[in-house]
Design a protein around this motif. Structure first.
Motif, PDB file in Angstrom:
ATOM      1  N   UNK A  44      29.101  40.634  -3.915  1.00 45.44           N
ATOM      2  CA  UNK A  44      28.250  39.519  -3.430  1.00 45.44           C
ATOM      3  C   UNK A  44      28.419  38.206  -4.301  1.00 45.44           C
ATOM      4  N   UNK A  45      27.712  37.073  -3.780  1.00 40.42           N
ATOM      5  CA  UNK A  45      27.870  35.867  -4.715  1.00 40.42           C
ATOM      6  C   UNK A  45      26.893  35.965  -5.977  1.00 40.42           C
ATOM      7  N   UNK A  46      27.353  35.041  -6.653  1.00 38.90           N
ATOM      8  CA  UNK A  46      26.436  35.074  -7.938  1.00 38.90           C
ATOM      9  C   UNK A  46      24.918  34.643  -7.621  1.00 38.90           C
ATOM     10  N   UNK A  47      24.778  33.706  -6.659  1.00 39.34           N
ATOM     11  CA  UNK A  47      23.315  33.246  -6.510  1.00 39.34           C
ATOM     12  C   UNK A  47      22.560  34.394  -5.983  1.00 39.34           C
ATOM     13  N   UNK A  48      23.184  35.236  -5.202  1.00 35.93           N
ATOM     14  CA  UNK A  48      22.697  36.412  -4.510  1.00 35.93           C
ATOM     15  C   UNK A  48      22.295  37.534  -5.470  1.00 35.93           C
ATOM     16  N   UNK A  49      23.235  37.690  -6.491  1.00 34.27           N
ATOM     17  CA  UNK A  49      23.326  38.492  -7.499  1.00 34.27           C
ATOM     18  C   UNK A  49      22.016  38.407  -8.395  1.00 34.27           C
ATOM     19  N   UNK A  50      21.847  36.788  -8.745  1.00 32.95           N
ATOM     20  CA  UNK A  50      20.959  36.558  -9.719  1.00 32.95           C
ATOM     21  C   UNK A  50      19.511  36.591  -8.781  1.00 32.95           C
ATOM     22  N   UNK A  51      19.389  36.348  -7.668  1.00 27.36           N
ATOM     23  CA  UNK A  51      17.987  36.568  -6.885  1.00 27.36           C
ATOM     24  C   UNK A  51      17.708  38.087  -6.796  1.00 27.36           C
ATOM     25  N   UNK A  52      18.533  38.920  -6.567  1.00 25.32           N
ATOM     26  CA  UNK A  52      18.286  40.175  -6.561  1.00 25.32           C
ATOM     27  C   UNK A  52      17.877  40.861  -7.817  1.00 25.32           C
ATOM     28  N   UNK A  53      18.769  40.477  -8.924  1.00 24.04           N
ATOM     29  CA  UNK A  53      18.183  40.997 -10.500  1.00 24.04           C
ATOM     30  C   UNK A  53      16.832  40.312 -10.841  1.00 24.04           C
ATOM     31  N   UNK A  54      16.470  39.110 -10.380  1.00 26.22           N
ATOM     32  CA  UNK A  54      15.231  38.698 -10.640  1.00 26.22           C
ATOM     33  C   UNK A  54      14.039  39.381  -9.837  1.00 26.22           C
ATOM     34  N   UNK A  55      14.552  39.651  -8.660  1.00 24.93           N
ATOM     35  CA  UNK A  55      13.405  40.867  -7.956  1.00 24.93           C
ATOM     36  C   UNK A  55      13.286  41.883  -8.724  1.00 24.93           C
ATOM     37  N   UNK A  56      14.412  42.646  -9.130  1.00 19.42           N
ATOM     38  CA  UNK A  56      13.972  43.878  -9.790  1.00 19.42           C
ATOM     39  C   UNK A  56      13.300  43.555 -10.982  1.00 19.42           C
ATOM     40  N   UNK A  57      13.664  42.732 -11.668  1.00 26.27           N
ATOM     41  CA  UNK A  57      12.665  42.701 -12.997  1.00 26.27           C
ATOM     42  C   UNK A  57      11.298  42.093 -12.698  1.00 26.27           C
TER      43      UNK A  57
END
Length: 74
Positions: A39-52
């Protein structure tokens, strides 16, 4: 673990260590899955933020019962 042995007022049960380990290693596992995705970097960052965020909310709930759910630690 060592604080549990030497510090007063720090009394985690074995179940507490298992739950904490599961939360931390589970979080690391899911973040690793997200990072390895195509996936795109922005999508990865949003998902990682949600997990954290979920990790933080669950940890806080188990520690102090912020949301007063039945599995709260208080």
């Amino acid at each position: 673990f060592f604080a549990n042995l030497f510090a007063e007022g720090w009394n985690w049960s074995p179940a507490g260590f298992i739950i904490a380990g599961t939360l931390l290693f589970g979080t690391a596992f899911f973040i690793d899955l997200v990072i390895r995705s195509k996936k795109a970097l922005t999508y990865k960052l949003m998902i990682c933020f949600a997990i954290l965020l979920v990790l933080a909310l669950v940890w806080i709930e188990l520690a102090v019962g912020l949301f007063e759910t039945p599995f709260a630690g208080s």
